[in-house]
Write an enzyme that holds these catalytic residues in place. Sequence first.
Site, PDB file in Angstrom:
ATOM      1  N   HIS A   1      -0.750  -2.197  -9.064  1.00  0.00           N
ATOM      2  CA  HIS A   1       0.384  -3.002  -8.621  1.00  0.00           C
ATOM      3  C   HIS A   1       0.817  -3.877  -9.800  1.00  0.00           C
ATOM      4  CE1 HIS A   1      -0.404  -1.687  -4.604  1.00  0.00           C
ATOM      5  NE2 HIS A   1       0.374  -2.592  -4.039  1.00  0.00           N
TER       6      HIS A   1
ATOM      7  N   GLU B   1       5.704  -6.796  -8.962  1.00  0.00           N
ATOM      8  CA  GLU B   1       6.222  -7.120  -7.635  1.00  0.00           C
ATOM      9  C   GLU B   1       6.698  -8.571  -7.626  1.00  0.00           C
ATOM     10  OE1 GLU B   1       4.918  -6.202  -3.015  1.00  0.00           O
ATOM     11  OE2 GLU B   1       3.365  -6.492  -4.524  1.00  0.00           O
TER      12      GLU B   1
ATOM     13  N   HIS C   1       5.657  -0.706  -7.570  1.00  0.00           N
ATOM     14  CA  HIS C   1       6.680  -1.745  -7.385  1.00  0.00           C
ATOM     15  C   HIS C   1       7.564  -1.888  -8.631  1.00  0.00           C
ATOM     16  CE1 HIS C   1       5.149  -2.710  -3.478  1.00  0.00           C
ATOM     17  NE2 HIS C   1       3.946  -2.961  -3.964  1.00  0.00           N
TER      18      HIS C   1
ATOM     19  N   ASP D   1       4.044   1.124   1.478  1.00  0.00           N
ATOM     20  CA  ASP D   1       3.073   0.093   1.095  1.00  0.00           C
ATOM     21  C   ASP D   1       2.702  -0.672   2.357  1.00  0.00           C
ATOM     22  OD1 ASP D   1       1.496  -1.477  -0.664  1.00  0.00           O
ATOM     23  OD2 ASP D   1       3.035  -3.019  -0.665  1.00  0.00           O
ATOM     24  N   ASP D   2       1.439  -0.621   2.724  1.00  0.00           N
ATOM     25  CA  ASP D   2       0.972  -1.270   3.958  1.00  0.00           C
ATOM     26  C   ASP D   2       1.807  -0.856   5.166  1.00  0.00           C
ATOM     27  OD1 ASP D   2      -1.054  -2.718   2.650  1.00  0.00           O
ATOM     28  OD2 ASP D   2       0.391  -4.230   2.013  1.00  0.00           O
TER      29      ASP D   2
ATOM     30  N   LEU E   1       1.167  -0.098   8.198  1.00  0.00           N
ATOM     31  CA  LEU E   1       0.861  -0.711   9.498  1.00  0.00           C
ATOM     32  C   LEU E   1       1.526  -2.083   9.640  1.00  0.00           C
ATOM     33  CD1 LEU E   1      -2.908   0.180   9.962  1.00  0.00           C
ATOM     34  CD2 LEU E   1      -0.929   1.275  11.013  1.00  0.00           C
ATOM     35  N   GLN E   2       1.881  -2.701   8.530  1.00  0.00           N
ATOM     36  CA  GLN E   2       2.539  -4.005   8.570  1.00  0.00           C
ATOM     37  C   GLN E   2       4.063  -3.897   8.559  1.00  0.00           C
ATOM     38  OE1 GLN E   2      -0.223  -5.821   5.278  1.00  0.00           O
ATOM     39  NE2 GLN E   2       0.822  -7.508   6.281  1.00  0.00           N
TER      40      GLN E   2
END
Length: 335
Positions: free
Chosen positions: A148, A151, A170, A225-226, A228-229
């Site tokens: 990463h 970002e 990112h 990216d993530d 579930l969020q």
Amino acid sequence: RVSIYGRHPHEWQRLAHWFKQHRVYSDNVRWLVQIPRLFALYRRLGLLQSFQQMLDNIFTPLFEATMHPDEHPEVHLLLQQLVGFDSVDDESVAEPRHELARCPPPEEWVAEQNPPYAYYSFYLYANLYTLNRLREARGLNSFVYRPHAGEAGDPEHLAVCYLFAHGVNHGLNLRKLPALQYLYYLTQTAVAMSPLSNNALFVELTRNPLPLFFKRGLNVSISTDDPLQFHLTREPLMEEYSVAMQVFRLSSPDLCELARNSVLQSGFEPCVKRRWLGERYRQRGPRGNDISRTNVPNIRLRFREECLHDEIRFVYGGLLPHDIEVLPTFLPQLD
């Protein structure tokens, strides 16, 4: 992604046992290992005595499994499914400036604060490089460094990754760094972008630089990216593509080119990439394009290739030096 924290030397064995016990293996998935930059926390808790101990906990089990796979069968099996290493943390948190030349070696870094991003990256890359040479000599798969970066936070992160990383996740801050953005373009360093994740955390969709990078010819792809969020369906990657198409006004050839970039950036084996992209996928431009598989027009890839050639000729006076390294997948073929 799966996580290794470097708190204990048995983390790899526990992860490998979980991986095997729950049959996580799939022909359709390759895995990245993410290493959170949390040395300061573990040092304060007394779990680590030095940064070298953290490096040992991360890499010593990998060297042992490479040298003696029969003694570490579960770790050996897990490593066959891994394609790279990621480094993660909240980049928006300000970190003090360090003069790297005065930083102590890892065994002497005992302070209760994180080493600089560049320090982390160098020692992760150096250990990965040595591990990869050993694994290649033994006929085993190797790993890329794909952290990463960009970002948020210090522009130095992207400069460091330009030197050490195969690609970045990112890369938003490249929009503020035109010179570094140009270097990423010239070397076609991979940038995997996640507009929906960025929209929730750092940059609104309408201000996301993905369409700008794409038009300029950077090697960008769309990723999750993530999920579930930040996603609402069982197909988060389709969400990313659908939203990008609507918000950025991307055409069908645009989406196909982004998907092709994604395959080229991925850690899938060459035989899989040949299946998806064609036998000559390593060549640039229309020579490496099988339009029946990629659905990307040859004229578009010819345009990309000619623009990149013109820029390289401008920088190097018409010749590509032999003392620099460029990823073979993206090596321009100058006339």
